[in-house]
Design an enzyme around this catalytic site. Structure first.
Site, PDB file in Angstrom:
ATOM      1  N   LYS A 185       0.820  -1.227   0.000  1.00  0.00           N
ATOM      2  CA  LYS A 185       0.000   0.000   0.000  1.00  0.00           C
ATOM      3  C   LYS A 185       0.858   1.285   0.000  1.00  0.00           C
ATOM      4  O   LYS A 185       2.069   1.235   0.242  1.00  0.00           O
ATOM      5  CB  LYS A 185      -0.938  -0.035   1.218  1.00  0.00           C
ATOM      6  CG  LYS A 185      -1.953  -1.184   1.165  1.00  0.00           C
ATOM      7  CD  LYS A 185      -2.977  -1.064   2.287  1.00  0.00           C
ATOM      8  CE  LYS A 185      -3.988  -2.188   2.240  1.00  0.00           C
ATOM      9  NZ  LYS A 185      -5.086  -1.990   3.221  1.00  0.00           N
ATOM     10  N   PHE A 208     -15.701   3.924   6.591  1.00  0.00           N
ATOM     11  CA  PHE A 208     -14.317   4.250   6.228  1.00  0.00           C
ATOM     12  C   PHE A 208     -14.065   4.198   4.725  1.00  0.00           C
ATOM     13  O   PHE A 208     -12.935   4.425   4.282  1.00  0.00           O
ATOM     14  CB  PHE A 208     -13.336   3.317   6.966  1.00  0.00           C
ATOM     15  CG  PHE A 208     -13.549   1.841   6.719  1.00  0.00           C
ATOM     16  CD1 PHE A 208     -13.071   1.222   5.570  1.00  0.00           C
ATOM     17  CD2 PHE A 208     -14.220   1.063   7.647  1.00  0.00           C
ATOM     18  CE1 PHE A 208     -13.248  -0.130   5.348  1.00  0.00           C
ATOM     19  CE2 PHE A 208     -14.423  -0.302   7.436  1.00  0.00           C
ATOM     20  CZ  PHE A 208     -13.934  -0.894   6.281  1.00  0.00           C
ATOM     21  N   THR A 213      -5.608  -7.044  10.640  1.00  0.00           N
ATOM     22  CA  THR A 213      -5.892  -5.789   9.917  1.00  0.00           C
ATOM     23  C   THR A 213      -5.443  -4.581  10.726  1.00  0.00           C
ATOM     24  O   THR A 213      -4.822  -3.657  10.190  1.00  0.00           O
ATOM     25  CB  THR A 213      -7.412  -5.685   9.637  1.00  0.00           C
ATOM     26  OG1 THR A 213      -7.812  -6.854   8.926  1.00  0.00           O
ATOM     27  CG2 THR A 213      -7.743  -4.442   8.821  1.00  0.00           C
ATOM     28  N   GLU A 230      -9.605 -10.983  -7.511  1.00  0.00           N
ATOM     29  CA  GLU A 230      -8.684  -9.853  -7.341  1.00  0.00           C
ATOM     30  C   GLU A 230      -7.508  -9.927  -8.314  1.00  0.00           C
ATOM     31  O   GLU A 230      -7.066  -8.905  -8.852  1.00  0.00           O
ATOM     32  CB  GLU A 230      -8.215  -9.785  -5.879  1.00  0.00           C
ATOM     33  CG  GLU A 230      -9.358  -9.436  -4.935  1.00  0.00           C
ATOM     34  CD  GLU A 230      -8.995  -9.452  -3.458  1.00  0.00           C
ATOM     35  OE1 GLU A 230      -9.873  -9.129  -2.646  1.00  0.00           O
ATOM     36  OE2 GLU A 230      -7.834  -9.780  -3.111  1.00  0.00           O
ATOM     37  N   ARG A 259       2.407  -6.318   9.340  1.00  0.00           N
ATOM     38  CA  ARG A 259       1.681  -5.169   9.892  1.00  0.00           C
ATOM     39  C   ARG A 259       2.200  -4.769  11.271  1.00  0.00           C
ATOM     40  O   ARG A 259       2.224  -3.578  11.614  1.00  0.00           O
ATOM     41  CB  ARG A 259       0.178  -5.470   9.921  1.00  0.00           C
ATOM     42  CG  ARG A 259      -0.437  -5.390   8.505  1.00  0.00           C
ATOM     43  CD  ARG A 259      -1.798  -5.981   8.478  1.00  0.00           C
ATOM     44  NE  ARG A 259      -2.521  -5.731   7.231  1.00  0.00           N
ATOM     45  CZ  ARG A 259      -3.565  -6.453   6.832  1.00  0.00           C
ATOM     46  NH1 ARG A 259      -4.001  -7.457   7.576  1.00  0.00           N
ATOM     47  NH2 ARG A 259      -4.179  -6.167   5.710  1.00  0.00           N
ATOM     48  N   ARG A 283      -1.964 -14.416   4.825  1.00  0.00           N
ATOM     49  CA  ARG A 283      -2.686 -13.772   5.923  1.00  0.00           C
ATOM     50  C   ARG A 283      -1.906 -13.898   7.232  1.00  0.00           C
ATOM     51  O   ARG A 283      -1.906 -12.997   8.060  1.00  0.00           O
ATOM     52  CB  ARG A 283      -4.101 -14.345   6.049  1.00  0.00           C
ATOM     53  CG  ARG A 283      -4.973 -13.935   4.859  1.00  0.00           C
ATOM     54  CD  ARG A 283      -6.380 -14.482   4.945  1.00  0.00           C
ATOM     55  NE  ARG A 283      -7.196 -13.808   5.946  1.00  0.00           N
ATOM     56  CZ  ARG A 283      -7.703 -12.586   5.808  1.00  0.00           C
ATOM     57  NH1 ARG A 283      -7.475 -11.891   4.702  1.00  0.00           N
ATOM     58  NH2 ARG A 283      -8.439 -12.054   6.748  1.00  0.00           N
ATOM     59  N   ASN A 298      -2.129   0.278   6.612  1.00  0.00           N
ATOM     60  CA  ASN A 298      -1.666  -0.985   7.204  1.00  0.00           C
ATOM     61  C   ASN A 298      -0.791  -1.804   6.255  1.00  0.00           C
ATOM     62  O   ASN A 298      -0.749  -3.025   6.331  1.00  0.00           O
ATOM     63  CB  ASN A 298      -2.843  -1.790   7.773  1.00  0.00           C
ATOM     64  CG  ASN A 298      -3.799  -2.284   6.715  1.00  0.00           C
ATOM     65  OD1 ASN A 298      -3.693  -1.912   5.544  1.00  0.00           O
ATOM     66  ND2 ASN A 298      -4.740  -3.133   7.099  1.00  0.00           N
ATOM     67  N   HIS A 304      -2.384  -5.448   1.641  1.00  0.00           N
ATOM     68  CA  HIS A 304      -3.681  -6.105   1.507  1.00  0.00           C
ATOM     69  C   HIS A 304      -3.417  -7.533   1.069  1.00  0.00           C
ATOM     70  O   HIS A 304      -2.497  -7.779   0.298  1.00  0.00           O
ATOM     71  CB  HIS A 304      -4.549  -5.413   0.446  1.00  0.00           C
ATOM     72  CG  HIS A 304      -5.700  -6.265  -0.011  1.00  0.00           C
ATOM     73  ND1 HIS A 304      -6.884  -6.332   0.683  1.00  0.00           N
ATOM     74  CD2 HIS A 304      -5.809  -7.142  -1.044  1.00  0.00           C
ATOM     75  CE1 HIS A 304      -7.689  -7.200   0.065  1.00  0.00           C
ATOM     76  NE2 HIS A 304      -7.058  -7.700  -0.973  1.00  0.00           N
ATOM     77  N   TYR A 352     -12.617  -2.205  -3.861  1.00  0.00           N
ATOM     78  CA  TYR A 352     -13.142  -2.265  -2.493  1.00  0.00           C
ATOM     79  C   TYR A 352     -14.668  -2.150  -2.456  1.00  0.00           C
ATOM     80  O   TYR A 352     -15.227  -1.750  -1.428  1.00  0.00           O
ATOM     81  CB  TYR A 352     -12.506  -1.160  -1.652  1.00  0.00           C
ATOM     82  CG  TYR A 352     -11.090  -1.476  -1.185  1.00  0.00           C
ATOM     83  CD1 TYR A 352     -10.843  -2.579  -0.373  1.00  0.00           C
ATOM     84  CD2 TYR A 352     -10.005  -0.687  -1.542  1.00  0.00           C
ATOM     85  CE1 TYR A 352      -9.569  -2.881   0.073  1.00  0.00           C
ATOM     86  CE2 TYR A 352      -8.718  -0.984  -1.097  1.00  0.00           C
ATOM     87  CZ  TYR A 352      -8.507  -2.082  -0.293  1.00  0.00           C
ATOM     88  OH  TYR A 352      -7.242  -2.381   0.154  1.00  0.00           O
TER      89      TYR A 352
END
Ligand code: CMP
Length: 140
Positions: free
Chosen positions: A11, A59, A93, A128, A104, A87, A114, A117, A51
């Site tokens: 990100k 948010f 998250t 995706e 993270r 993950r 964060n 993704h 998203y």
């Protein structure tokens, strides 16, 4: 178990801090192989579509603004049980809840900024991956 694929985004908070390599190293050390990667600036339309499931969340607007605020690196990752493996190395998250040693925990600034993704299921991983990559851009 056979190798599977998942989708990852490094990100804007991470590209801003020049952490693309550091994050990718953690992914690779977790047993994931980068089989596609490109650095892009997401358009608002692209981020809103990606998203879309969060459209009604409070948010959403801030999330889209953040994800379009700088470059991101979209990647396809391959490995044994890739979704779960990714993950695990990403951590929770909210970085406050992330386990020690996760991406993270080490790098994230906040629940929004964060750092990474990752897809939450094999089905969403395929959706995706298809959203950002043509089949010929993925070289395993
Ligand atoms: P990601 O895995 O990219 O999917 C949706 C993102 O929304 C999530 O990571 C967070 O970075 C972001 N987000 C921002 N605020 C919140 C929130 N309050 N709860 C959950 N996700 C949030």
């Amino acid at each position: 178990m056979a190798a599977t694929r998942t989708f990852s985004i490094i990100k804007p908070d991470a590209t801003r801090r020049n952490l693309t390599g550091a994050v990718t190293k953690m992914l690779e050390e977790a047993g994931l192989r980068v089989v596609a990667s490109k650095r892009i600036r997401m358009s608002r339309e692209q981020a809103e579509g990606f998203y879309g499931v969060h459209r009604e969340r409070p948010f959403f607007k801030d999330l889209v603004a953040f994800m379009t605020s700088g470059p991101v690196v979209v990647q396809v990752l391959e490995g044994e049980d890739a979704v779960a493996r990714n993950r695990q190395v990403m951590g929770a998250t909210n970085p406050e809840n992330a386990d020690e040693g996760t991406i993270r925990k080490v790098h994230a600034e906040s629940i929004e900024a964060n750092t990474v993704h990752g897809s939450d299921s094999d089905e969403n991983a395929q959706i995706e991956i298809d959203y950002f990559f043509k089949p010929e851009e993925i070289v395993g």
